[in-house]
Design a protein around this motif. Structure first.
Motif, PDB file in Angstrom:
ATOM      1  N   ALA A 123       0.819  -1.209   0.000  1.00 52.05           N
ATOM      2  CA  ALA A 123       0.000   0.000   0.000  1.00 52.05           C
ATOM      3  C   ALA A 123       0.856   1.264   0.000  1.00 52.05           C
ATOM      4  CB  ALA A 123      -0.936  -0.004   1.211  1.00 52.05           C
ATOM      5  N   LEU A 124       1.896   1.284   0.844  1.00 57.63           N
ATOM      6  CA  LEU A 124       2.758   2.459   0.930  1.00 57.63           C
ATOM      7  C   LEU A 124       3.691   2.554  -0.276  1.00 57.63           C
ATOM      8  CD1 LEU A 124       3.644   2.350   4.738  1.00 57.63           C
ATOM      9  CD2 LEU A 124       2.175   3.999   3.583  1.00 57.63           C
ATOM     10  N   SER A 125       4.212   1.417  -0.742  1.00 57.07           N
ATOM     11  CA  SER A 125       5.096   1.438  -1.912  1.00 57.07           C
ATOM     12  C   SER A 125       4.364   1.949  -3.136  1.00 57.07           C
ATOM     13  CB  SER A 125       5.653   0.038  -2.185  1.00 57.07           C
ATOM     14  OG  SER A 125       6.467  -0.412  -1.128  1.00 57.07           O
ATOM     15  N   THR A 126       3.097   1.563  -3.270  1.00 56.44           N
ATOM     16  CA  THR A 126       2.298   2.041  -4.403  1.00 56.44           C
ATOM     17  C   THR A 126       2.194   3.561  -4.387  1.00 56.44           C
ATOM     18  OG1 THR A 126       1.006  -0.004  -4.490  1.00 56.44           O
ATOM     19  CG2 THR A 126       0.034   1.945  -5.510  1.00 56.44           C
ATOM     20  N   GLN A 127       2.040   4.122  -3.192  1.00 61.75           N
ATOM     21  CA  GLN A 127       1.998   5.586  -3.081  1.00 61.75           C
ATOM     22  C   GLN A 127       3.309   6.207  -3.560  1.00 61.75           C
ATOM     23  OE1 GLN A 127       0.365   7.453   0.474  1.00 61.75           O
ATOM     24  NE2 GLN A 127      -0.360   5.443   1.176  1.00 61.75           N
ATOM     25  N   ILE A 128       4.424   5.611  -3.149  1.00 61.08           N
ATOM     26  CA  ILE A 128       5.734   6.134  -3.547  1.00 61.08           C
ATOM     27  C   ILE A 128       5.890   6.083  -5.060  1.00 61.08           C
ATOM     28  CG2 ILE A 128       8.224   5.714  -3.468  1.00 61.08           C
ATOM     29  CD1 ILE A 128       7.893   4.795  -0.602  1.00 61.08           C
ATOM     30  N   PHE A 129       5.532   4.958  -5.667  1.00 55.04           N
ATOM     31  CA  PHE A 129       5.688   4.821  -7.111  1.00 55.04           C
ATOM     32  C   PHE A 129       4.744   5.755  -7.866  1.00 55.04           C
ATOM     33  CE2 PHE A 129       7.459   0.531  -6.018  1.00 55.04           C
ATOM     34  CZ  PHE A 129       8.731   0.789  -6.497  1.00 55.04           C
ATOM     35  N   ASN A 130       3.557   5.991  -7.323  1.00 52.03           N
ATOM     36  CA  ASN A 130       2.639   6.941  -7.966  1.00 52.03           C
ATOM     37  C   ASN A 130       3.217   8.350  -7.954  1.00 52.03           C
ATOM     38  OD1 ASN A 130       0.702   5.042  -8.615  1.00 52.03           O
ATOM     39  ND2 ASN A 130      -0.469   5.326  -6.732  1.00 52.03           N
ATOM     40  N   ILE A 131       3.831   8.728  -6.833  1.00 57.42           N
ATOM     41  CA  ILE A 131       4.465  10.043  -6.734  1.00 57.42           C
ATOM     42  C   ILE A 131       5.625  10.146  -7.724  1.00 57.42           C
ATOM     43  CG2 ILE A 131       5.836  11.551  -5.236  1.00 57.42           C
ATOM     44  CD1 ILE A 131       4.171  10.523  -2.876  1.00 57.42           C
ATOM     45  N   GLN A 134       4.343  10.513 -11.288  1.00 54.01           N
ATOM     46  CA  GLN A 134       3.862  11.866 -11.537  1.00 54.01           C
ATOM     47  C   GLN A 134       5.023  12.824 -11.773  1.00 54.01           C
ATOM     48  OE1 GLN A 134       1.402  12.843  -8.170  1.00 54.01           O
ATOM     49  NE2 GLN A 134      -0.156  11.307  -8.663  1.00 54.01           N
ATOM     50  N   GLN A 135       6.081  12.689 -10.967  1.00 54.16           N
ATOM     51  CA  GLN A 135       7.263  13.535 -11.136  1.00 54.16           C
ATOM     52  C   GLN A 135       7.949  13.236 -12.467  1.00 54.16           C
ATOM     53  OE1 GLN A 135       9.459  12.500  -7.585  1.00 54.16           O
ATOM     54  NE2 GLN A 135       8.430  14.050  -6.340  1.00 54.16           N
ATOM     55  N   PHE A 136       7.983  11.960 -12.836  1.00 52.93           N
ATOM     56  CA  PHE A 136       8.594  11.542 -14.100  1.00 52.93           C
ATOM     57  C   PHE A 136       7.851  12.169 -15.275  1.00 52.93           C
ATOM     58  CE2 PHE A 136       9.298   8.761 -17.693  1.00 52.93           C
ATOM     59  CZ  PHE A 136      10.621   8.372 -17.578  1.00 52.93           C
TER      60      PHE A 136
END
Length: 231
Positions: A123-131, A134-136
């Protein structure tokens, strides 16, 4: 690459304490990919680490916030088991450390409230990858072609050819050379050192080094093949 599962278990045990080792492991992953597909551009390196569901190759990083997420999940999910075995002291350093990690994860922009009781790391890793995605996508230095590829394959089946189950359900045999060509295409790397004349009968167009023409050539049949697969 075979030791990545072993590394993942150690990340859950040590978290940020092993950061120097995780950085070295991430560098080894990129060096391994470079030995297969050639020199990696900065955006290709980022795509290597992105999950396959977001268009990356799925060789996820160990370093950075992900290591703290892994340790926090390990501590949090393990506490119920510990409570069944012994009385947990409120002053136990594990509880204090888990709380510290929780504050850190919230401070870097993650939603830490109402987390699930299991699969916390996912759940938390998915948040990191989504961020990171978005930055990418917001980075103006990233070629539009690369962004278009990520947009096109950002779905559950967009990277199924990277799944170990692909050969079990597909009638298409994917030789090593084809697999590496697909990896280069996905990472936005050239497939040939210079443009080549299209070999399709009657085409005569110079193919670009990235292979885009082969997917749209009206003489080669690939465009019709893709269209049929999508129907």
């Amino acid at each position: 690459m075979c030791i990545r599962d072993s590394i993942s278990s150690r990340v859950r045990l040590l978290g940020g304490e092993g950061e120097a080792y995780w950085i070295e492991a991430d560098a080894a992953t990129l060096n391994f990919m470079a030995s297969l597909v050639g020199t990696l551009t900065p955006e290709a390196k980022a795509m290597v680490h992105l999950p396959t569901s977001q268009g990356g190759l799925g060789l996820r990083r160990c370093s950075g916030p992900l290591s703290s997420v892994a340790l926090f999940a390990s501590l949090t999910e393990g506490l119920p088991i510990v409570r069944q075995l012994t009385v947990v002291d409120p002053e136990d350093t594990s509880l204090i450390f888990a709380d510290t990690l929780l504050h850190y994860l919230g401070a870097i922009g993650l939603q830490t409230e109402n987390l699930p009781t299991s699969k916390i790391q996912k759940a938390l890793s998915t948040q990191i990858f989504n961020i990171e995605l978005q930055q990418f996508m917001a980075n103006e230095e990233i070629p539009n072609r690369t962004k278009s590829i990520l947009t096109a394959v950002n779905n559950p089946l967009g990277s199924y050819w990277l799944s170990p189950n692909f050969d079990l359900v597909s009638t298409v045999e994917l030789p090593p050379a084809s697999f590496l060509a697909w990896c280069r295409f996905r990472l936005g790397l050239p497939l040939s050192p210079e443009p080549q004349l299209c070999l399709s009968n009657g085409c005569g167009v110079m193919c670009d080094v990235f292979g885009d023409h082969t997917l749209s050539c009206m003489r080669g049949g690939e465009k019709q093949t893709w269209h049929a697969l999508l129907e």
